[in-house]
Enzyme design. Structure first.
Site, PDB file in Angstrom:
ATOM      1  N   CYS A   1       0.847  -1.189   0.000  1.00 44.13           N
ATOM      2  CA  CYS A   1       0.000   0.000   0.000  1.00 44.13           C
ATOM      3  C   CYS A   1       0.887   1.245   0.000  1.00 44.13           C
ATOM      4  CB  CYS A   1      -0.903   0.002   1.233  1.00 44.13           C
ATOM      5  SG  CYS A   1      -1.863   1.516   1.430  1.00 44.13           S
TER       6      CYS A   1
ATOM      7  N   CYS B   1       0.285   3.183   3.686  1.00 38.69           N
ATOM      8  CA  CYS B   1       0.709   2.652   4.991  1.00 38.69           C
ATOM      9  C   CYS B   1       1.675   1.475   4.878  1.00 38.69           C
ATOM     10  CB  CYS B   1      -0.515   2.237   5.799  1.00 38.69           C
ATOM     11  SG  CYS B   1      -1.395   0.796   5.124  1.00 38.69           S
TER      12      CYS B   1
ATOM     13  N   CYS C   1      -6.517  -2.085   0.522  1.00 39.97           N
ATOM     14  CA  CYS C   1      -5.693  -2.211   1.725  1.00 39.97           C
ATOM     15  C   CYS C   1      -6.607  -2.407   2.925  1.00 39.97           C
ATOM     16  CB  CYS C   1      -4.819  -0.972   1.916  1.00 39.97           C
ATOM     17  SG  CYS C   1      -3.836  -1.029   3.445  1.00 39.97           S
TER      18      CYS C   1
ATOM     19  N   CYS D   1      -5.711   0.640   5.791  1.00 40.53           N
ATOM     20  CA  CYS D   1      -6.022   2.071   5.709  1.00 40.53           C
ATOM     21  C   CYS D   1      -7.150   2.404   4.733  1.00 40.53           C
ATOM     22  CB  CYS D   1      -4.768   2.869   5.332  1.00 40.53           C
ATOM     23  SG  CYS D   1      -4.252   2.686   3.602  1.00 40.53           S
TER      24      CYS D   1
ATOM     25  N   ASP E   1      21.442  -7.442 -17.692  1.00 38.92           N
ATOM     26  CA  ASP E   1      21.287  -8.375 -16.571  1.00 38.92           C
ATOM     27  C   ASP E   1      20.250  -9.432 -16.949  1.00 38.92           C
ATOM     28  OD1 ASP E   1      20.880  -9.702 -14.210  1.00 38.92           O
ATOM     29  OD2 ASP E   1      20.266  -7.939 -13.053  1.00 38.92           O
TER      30      ASP E   1
END
EC number: 6.3.5.13
Length: 450
Positions: free
Chosen positions: A206, A209, A228, A231, A356
């Protein structure tokens, strides 16, 4: 138009004609020349075109192609940059090749690399931005996903009046406020079911939070109806909705968007997202549903996007892969195949691929071991890395052929035991393979992305 602009356009068009006529190329130099004469040449074209910019990690090319196909059903002049020249000089070259019509709406639908967007929007002011998704991709070039998102938001805010049309199923596009107004497209095709993303999924914290996000529906990776529980952060209300998946296999999909049934001639959930994005653009510009359907149904495969190439009777489906999320979606699509097939995996690690190659270990190659594939070829400049990954995934050594040389790869394809072959390749490997196939007469062109 100023005399300087006239001179810039004349010089650029002349250079373009010479290069195309005698050298069969020149996607960037004409624009570079025009910019030297008049650095503000794009101001002239901005007045003539409604500019739509498509950016994001995966899906840019097909979303752009589908959007162009749809808009062409409604509008006479729809310009795009099919060669993939998405730096400023390449964009100028794209406009130099066009013939805008006066007293009507002309469109330019431009695919822009995430890292290039902020540079391009210094010179041109789009009316609409399309954000497809943000996934981990080429860490050496882009960094982590929030760095990439910051790049495209900074590019968009240089045209603050432009609307951002973004994938509402992606939490990152709802993570920060933007100066641009936003509209959202997404999936709303399944009943709510409490679930969480796979433990190895990026972008599921989130932004408020930092609690782990929960989902009521997941399409793939971190995309879906997120919220979430700590929150209350949640997916925004969708402006454009896919409400039903009617059918999907490895070569096509049918679905319902905003009460209209559409279809595309490519397979996989990830490509349905591309179609949804293109449909959302069309609805934004009030294109009728019957013309959207005609545009989506136009069966023209684009560079490395499930294009089928016949190599001496072998039906080879070429698919570009470049990051774990995209690769896993391709693997899921391949798994829908109703017929037996062989597999070719080509891995390069040049700048355009990302140097990579550790990302291949995050791809679900283990799924291939469960598909009873009779023969596998590992090729490309990093063929040893690819072969090792496939062996660890469970591909039996007696089924695996390994070679760096693409001429040998093509000869080995001819000897494969199945009629159908999937070729998964990174960007420069696609270019190299298509060039070889063009030289041998299996396809026309080779290097063009369009």
């Amino acid at each position: 138009m100023s005399l300087r602009s006239h001179l810039a356009i004349f010089a650029g068009k002349s250079a373009q004609w010479v290069l195309k006529t005698f050298f069969k190329g020149g996607s960037s130099y004409p624009g570079q020349l025009a910019l030297k004469i008049n650095p503000n040449i794009l101001d002239h074209y901005s007045d003539l075109y409604e500019v739509v910019v498509v950016t994001g990690t995966n899906g840019k090319t097909l979303t752009t192609a589908l959007t162009v196909n749809i808009l062409k059903q409604q509008f006479d002049e729809v310009l795009t940059n099919p060669t993939g020249a998405n730096m400023v000089q390449g964009i100028v070259s794209t406009f130099l090749s066009a013939k805008p019509k006066k007293n009507q709406k002309n469109f330019a639908v431009l695919e822009i690399d995430e890292a290039s967007l902020s540079k391009v929007t210094e010179y041109i002011k789009p009316e609409l931005f399309v954000f497809t998704n943000i996934f981990r991709d080429q860490m050496d070039r882009y960094g982590e996903i929030y760095t990439t998102y910051r790049l495209i938001v900074e590019g968009a805010e240089k045209s603050p009046q432009a609307t951002i049309l973004c994938n509402g199923d992606s939490p990152i596009f709802n993570s920060v406020k933007t100066v641009n107004p936003r509209k959202y497209y997404g999936f709303d095709h399944l009943p709510d079911t409490e679930q969480m993303a796979h433990y190895n999924t990026d972008g599921v914290l989130c932004p408020n939070c930092h609690h782990i996000l929960h989902y009521k529906m997941i399409t793939y990776a971190n995309l879906g109806k997120y919220y979430c529980p700590n929150c209350g952060f949640h997916r925004p209300e969708l402006d454009y909705k896919l409400t039903k998946m009617v059918a999907m296999d490895n070569t096509s999909a049918d679905f319902i968007i905003d009460e209209h049934k559409y279809g595309i001639e490519v397979g996989g959930m990830y490509n349905v997202y591309n179609a949804l994005a293109a449909t959302a653009v069309a609805e934004y510009y009030n294109v009728p549903a019957e013309k959207i359907k005609a545009g989506l149904g136009y069966d023209e495969k684009v560079f490395g996007r499930q294009e089928v190439i016949d190599i001496d009777g072998k039906k080879c489906t070429l698919v570009l892969v470049k990051n774990p999320v995209g690769l896993n979606q391709v693997i899921d699509m391949i798994g829908l195949s109703p017929y037996s097939f062989s597999l070719v995996a080509l891995l390069n690690a040049n700048y355009a691929d990302g140097i990579d190659v550790s990302w291949i270990w995050d791809g679900n190659h283990e799924a291939f071991a469960k598909m009873n594939i009779p023969a596998v070829i590992a090729g490309g400049e990093r063929h040893k890395d690819m072969a090792l990954r496939l062996k660890v995934a469970g591909i039996e050594e007696d089924k695996l052929t390994e070679t760096k040389d693409l001429d040998e790869v093509i000869e080995d394809i001819k000897a494969l035991p199945t009629e159908n072959v999937y070729i998964l390749a990174t960007y420069t490997a696609v270019l190299q393979l298509r060039k070889k196939l063009a030289e041998k007469g299996y396809i026309k062109g080779g290097m063009d992305r369009g």
